[in-house]
Design a protein around this motif. Structure first.
Motif, PDB file in Angstrom:
ATOM      1  N   PHE A 289       0.810  -1.210   0.000  1.00  0.00           N
ATOM      2  CA  PHE A 289       0.000   0.000   0.000  1.00  0.00           C
ATOM      3  C   PHE A 289       0.854   1.276   0.000  1.00  0.00           C
ATOM      4  O   PHE A 289       0.838   2.041  -0.962  1.00  0.00           O
ATOM      5  N   LEU A 290       1.611   1.487   1.080  1.00  0.00           N
ATOM      6  CA  LEU A 290       2.288   2.771   1.234  1.00  0.00           C
ATOM      7  C   LEU A 290       3.440   2.948   0.253  1.00  0.00           C
ATOM      8  O   LEU A 290       3.578   4.020  -0.360  1.00  0.00           O
ATOM      9  N   LEU A 291       4.276   1.923   0.085  1.00  0.00           N
ATOM     10  CA  LEU A 291       5.424   2.056  -0.804  1.00  0.00           C
ATOM     11  C   LEU A 291       5.021   2.316  -2.253  1.00  0.00           C
ATOM     12  O   LEU A 291       5.613   3.193  -2.901  1.00  0.00           O
ATOM     13  N   PRO A 292       4.034   1.607  -2.819  1.00  0.00           N
ATOM     14  CA  PRO A 292       3.611   1.927  -4.196  1.00  0.00           C
ATOM     15  C   PRO A 292       3.131   3.364  -4.342  1.00  0.00           C
ATOM     16  O   PRO A 292       3.416   4.026  -5.350  1.00  0.00           O
ATOM     17  N   VAL A 293       2.406   3.860  -3.323  1.00  0.00           N
ATOM     18  CA  VAL A 293       1.941   5.249  -3.379  1.00  0.00           C
ATOM     19  C   VAL A 293       3.130   6.202  -3.308  1.00  0.00           C
ATOM     20  O   VAL A 293       3.192   7.212  -4.026  1.00  0.00           O
TER      21      VAL A 293
END
Length: 227
Positions: A40-44
């Motif tokens: 979730f956070l890393l791709p964003v």
């Protein structure tokens, strides 16, 4: 030499057990955080760095730094660091006005350097120990003392007193995204077991900050007599 290595490993194991008595729970929370970050956070964060120009990202970071300087000022006052507090006040005044709500950091070039203080450090400054190491869901590494400090810093953050819930939540999400982007630059330094590396790095950094850069000597006499 072998005996010395065994003694060193034994001492490290004892120190780890004392610092991390909640390791079994912390490991599970760490795994949850890794899962949330990976999917979730890393791709964003990667999309953010790819599509948002660097000057705009720096403006966002400066804006949150400026808000954070309010807490830094309060903690420097609580630690009776009046010279640093005066610098914090100067930063806030200059960056909020001339720097357009902190989007532009015009205070640093004229001598108002940014300080790094929080309530966890304030508690440490007045002699309160860190307590057990803890991994907080989504927030990551902490200690009992720093977790209490986080509650105080969160409560005193001006963003959290914004009446508009959408604005408040959006600002919170953007700030966490900015922090994740900042962490990307040091991920290549992680070696060995990520959990252990993160724990040791965090505890050492917090000790460094609480002591204002003065590192306490922790070597035992037996370690000085290696063959």
């Amino acid at each position: 030499m072998l005996i010395s290595v065994l003694v060193m490993n034994s001492q490290l194991a004892v120190a780890a057990a004392e610092d991390d008595p909640l390791e079994s729970i912390n490991q599970k929370v760490h795994s949850f955080n890794v899962f949330m970050d990976r999917y979730f956070l890393l791709p964003v964060a990667r999309g953010y760095t790819r599509y948002i120009p660097a000057p705009a990202r720096q403006g966002v970071r400066n804006f949150f730094y400026n808000i954070g300087d309010v807490s830094v000022l309060a903690n420097n006052l609580l630690q009776v660091k009046l010279e640093a507090a005066a610098s914090d006040a100067g930063r806030i005044m200059v960056n909020t006005t001339v720097g357009v709500l902190g989007i532009f950091d015009v205070a640093t070039p004229i001598g108002f350097n940014r300080n790094d203080e929080d309530f966890g450090q304030t508690l440490g400054y007045w002699g309160i120990g860190p307590g057990p190491y803890m991994v907080l869901p989504l927030f990551g590494p902490s200690t009992l003392r720093d977790s209490l400090g986080l509650l105080v810093d969160t409560a005193t953050n001006p963003i959290n007193h914004q009446d508009n819930i959408r604005v408040r939540n959006s600002a919170f999400a953007l700030e966490q995204l900015d922090r994740r982007v900042a962490a990307m630059s040091v991920e290549s330094l992680i070696t060995g077991d990520p959990y252990i590396f993160t724990r040791e790095a965090y505890l050492q950094q917090r000790q460094y900050l609480v002591n204002d850069g003065e590192v306490e000597e922790t070597w035992d006499d037996d370690w000085d007599n290696w063959d």
